[in-house]
Design a protein around this motif. Sequence first.
Motif, PDB file in Angstrom:
ATOM      1  N   MET A 205       0.857  -1.183   0.000  1.00 58.31           N
ATOM      2  CA  MET A 205       0.000   0.000   0.000  1.00 58.31           C
ATOM      3  C   MET A 205       0.894   1.233   0.000  1.00 58.31           C
ATOM      4  SD  MET A 205      -2.943   1.363   2.660  1.00 58.31           S
ATOM      5  CE  MET A 205      -3.855  -0.178   2.644  1.00 58.31           C
ATOM      6  N   ILE A 206       0.730   2.083  -1.004  1.00 56.68           N
ATOM      7  CA  ILE A 206       1.583   3.259  -1.133  1.00 56.68           C
ATOM      8  C   ILE A 206       0.732   4.501  -1.389  1.00 56.68           C
ATOM      9  CG2 ILE A 206       3.580   1.964  -1.965  1.00 56.68           C
ATOM     10  CD1 ILE A 206       2.852   2.941  -4.808  1.00 56.68           C
ATOM     11  N   PHE A 207       1.329   5.651  -1.113  1.00 51.19           N
ATOM     12  CA  PHE A 207       0.722   6.948  -1.411  1.00 51.19           C
ATOM     13  C   PHE A 207       1.661   7.686  -2.345  1.00 51.19           C
ATOM     14  CE2 PHE A 207       0.467  11.529  -0.464  1.00 51.19           C
ATOM     15  CZ  PHE A 207      -0.850  11.768  -0.830  1.00 51.19           C
ATOM     16  N   LYS A 208       1.132   8.080  -3.521  1.00 47.71           N
ATOM     17  CA  LYS A 208       1.913   8.820  -4.511  1.00 47.71           C
ATOM     18  C   LYS A 208       1.503  10.283  -4.478  1.00 47.71           C
ATOM     19  CE  LYS A 208       2.856   5.101  -7.811  1.00 47.71           C
ATOM     20  NZ  LYS A 208       2.741   4.658  -9.224  1.00 47.71           N
ATOM     21  N   GLU A 209       2.455  11.135  -4.159  1.00 48.08           N
ATOM     22  CA  GLU A 209       2.217  12.575  -4.110  1.00 48.08           C
ATOM     23  C   GLU A 209       1.866  13.083  -5.512  1.00 48.08           C
ATOM     24  OE1 GLU A 209       4.857  16.221  -2.262  1.00 48.08           O
ATOM     25  OE2 GLU A 209       5.779  14.812  -3.667  1.00 48.08           O
ATOM     26  N   ALA A 210       0.896  13.999  -5.588  1.00 45.87           N
ATOM     27  CA  ALA A 210       0.405  14.456  -6.891  1.00 45.87           C
ATOM     28  C   ALA A 210       1.212  15.602  -7.477  1.00 45.87           C
ATOM     29  CB  ALA A 210      -1.057  14.873  -6.784  1.00 45.87           C
ATOM     30  N   SER A 211       1.890  16.369  -6.625  1.00 50.81           N
ATOM     31  CA  SER A 211       2.595  17.554  -7.116  1.00 50.81           C
ATOM     32  C   SER A 211       4.004  17.588  -6.550  1.00 50.81           C
ATOM     33  CB  SER A 211       1.831  18.824  -6.719  1.00 50.81           C
ATOM     34  OG  SER A 211       1.712  18.902  -5.316  1.00 50.81           O
ATOM     35  N   GLY A 212       4.744  18.639  -6.881  1.00 48.47           N
ATOM     36  CA  GLY A 212       6.094  18.797  -6.347  1.00 48.47           C
ATOM     37  C   GLY A 212       7.017  17.700  -6.848  1.00 48.47           C
ATOM     38  N   ALA A 213       7.706  17.056  -5.907  1.00 53.10           N
ATOM     39  CA  ALA A 213       8.676  16.026  -6.270  1.00 53.10           C
ATOM     40  C   ALA A 213       8.024  14.692  -6.594  1.00 53.10           C
ATOM     41  CB  ALA A 213       9.679  15.833  -5.125  1.00 53.10           C
ATOM     42  N   LYS A 214       6.684  14.601  -6.414  1.00 53.46           N
ATOM     43  CA  LYS A 214       5.932  13.365  -6.665  1.00 53.46           C
ATOM     44  C   LYS A 214       6.547  12.186  -5.920  1.00 53.46           C
ATOM     45  CE  LYS A 214       3.888  14.889 -11.004  1.00 53.46           C
ATOM     46  NZ  LYS A 214       3.553  14.572 -12.394  1.00 53.46           N
ATOM     47  N   MET A 215       6.761  12.391  -4.622  1.00 52.05           N
ATOM     48  CA  MET A 215       7.346  11.349  -3.784  1.00 52.05           C
ATOM     49  C   MET A 215       6.383  10.177  -3.625  1.00 52.05           C
ATOM     50  SD  MET A 215       9.012  13.654  -0.732  1.00 52.05           S
ATOM     51  CE  MET A 215      10.385  14.748  -1.027  1.00 52.05           C
ATOM     52  N   VAL A 216       6.951   9.011  -3.364  1.00 51.07           N
ATOM     53  CA  VAL A 216       6.178   7.810  -3.093  1.00 51.07           C
ATOM     54  C   VAL A 216       6.436   7.384  -1.656  1.00 51.07           C
ATOM     55  CG1 VAL A 216       5.768   5.401  -3.713  1.00 51.07           C
ATOM     56  CG2 VAL A 216       6.273   7.078  -5.502  1.00 51.07           C
ATOM     57  N   PHE A 217       5.370   7.280  -0.858  1.00 54.14           N
ATOM     58  CA  PHE A 217       5.459   6.917   0.546  1.00 54.14           C
ATOM     59  C   PHE A 217       4.843   5.541   0.769  1.00 54.14           C
ATOM     60  CE2 PHE A 217       5.399  11.510   0.404  1.00 54.14           C
ATOM     61  CZ  PHE A 217       6.231  11.928   1.430  1.00 54.14           C
ATOM     62  N   GLU A 218       5.393   4.799   1.702  1.00 52.74           N
ATOM     63  CA  GLU A 218       4.747   3.571   2.156  1.00 52.74           C
ATOM     64  C   GLU A 218       3.737   3.922   3.241  1.00 52.74           C
ATOM     65  OE1 GLU A 218       5.803  -0.543   4.593  1.00 52.74           O
ATOM     66  OE2 GLU A 218       7.400   0.483   3.488  1.00 52.74           O
ATOM     67  N   VAL A 219       2.556   3.315   3.179  1.00 49.64           N
ATOM     68  CA  VAL A 219       1.535   3.527   4.199  1.00 49.64           C
ATOM     69  C   VAL A 219       1.797   2.570   5.358  1.00 49.64           C
ATOM     70  CG1 VAL A 219      -0.922   3.492   4.730  1.00 49.64           C
ATOM     71  CG2 VAL A 219      -0.145   4.252   2.469  1.00 49.64           C
ATOM     72  N   LYS A 220       2.133   3.141   6.503  1.00 49.03           N
ATOM     73  CA  LYS A 220       2.435   2.321   7.687  1.00 49.03           C
ATOM     74  C   LYS A 220       1.170   1.889   8.392  1.00 49.03           C
ATOM     75  CE  LYS A 220       6.019   1.896   9.599  1.00 49.03           C
ATOM     76  NZ  LYS A 220       6.965   0.770   9.635  1.00 49.03           N
ATOM     77  N   ASP A 221       0.207   2.769   8.522  1.00 47.61           N
ATOM     78  CA  ASP A 221      -1.113   2.413   9.045  1.00 47.61           C
ATOM     79  C   ASP A 221      -2.130   3.425   8.541  1.00 47.61           C
ATOM     80  OD1 ASP A 221      -1.647   4.527  11.160  1.00 47.61           O
ATOM     81  OD2 ASP A 221       0.221   3.708  11.925  1.00 47.61           O
ATOM     82  N   ILE A 222      -3.396   3.003   8.566  1.00 44.65           N
ATOM     83  CA  ILE A 222      -4.443   3.828   7.970  1.00 44.65           C
ATOM     84  C   ILE A 222      -5.752   3.583   8.700  1.00 44.65           C
ATOM     85  CG2 ILE A 222      -5.023   2.072   6.239  1.00 44.65           C
ATOM     86  CD1 ILE A 222      -5.509   4.387   4.258  1.00 44.65           C
TER      87      ILE A 222
END
Length: 240
Positions: A28-45
């Motif tokens: 499960m990941i979160f992809k930033e829409a703007s800027g550097a378009k970083m990709v984060f791992e979702v640790k909990d939700i």
Amino acid sequence: MERHLSLIKTDYQELEKRVFPRFPFGFMIFKEASGAKMVFEVKDISLTGMQLSFKDGTHDYKVGSKIEGELHWRGINVSIKARIQWVREASLGLAFDSSISFEEKMRSFLSFDNIVSHIKPLHKTDMSIDLPNNLMFWLKADGVLDLYVWEHASAGISRFQILMMEHFIEWEEGVGLKTGRVMTQRDLDTPLSLEDEFVFQIDDSAVAEKIEMALGVVRKISDDHLPTDAKEFLIYKLGG
């Protein structure tokens, strides 16, 4: 045992700490829409927010900043608008900008059926993960669910824990059921093991809504992931 069960006394609330093994990556990941378009791992939700971890360097986000992007989980995508609630090194805590339509999408995204469809039986993995000797079963659905079942040195289940979104449900022989809420989570990595230390705020008494939530997932787990006798034991101890 002592590393996995410890009590923290404060003047205001009862907190308890647990140390669990940690799987080295999630899907499960979160992809930033703007800027550097970083990709984060979702640790909990949860339905109201999530914790992200950035594995590839640093970021410039500050508390109060807005962030937009897409949540991805094996072919399922949800557009996210949120505000940064806290920052700890490479980790971020987000509170979602909510609406009725967004809440409906998140309830579908975090439904029992969707969670169960993503479960991985990590006790069966052939990866070289250093697991405690008395851990019988470990089921994981990225960022949403961890289920740990422990056994006695002789035989039989001694306790189990379910981490489902921000909720904590535990049964221990001779103690019974506890519920609580995840307060903090931090890495305890060593060269030989990957572990997470959780601190939970324990409820004054077991909360029926949290237990029902755990039951809803356990009932749907397949026998391939959790043997029938173990699943029936968990259901019985959860009052189902």
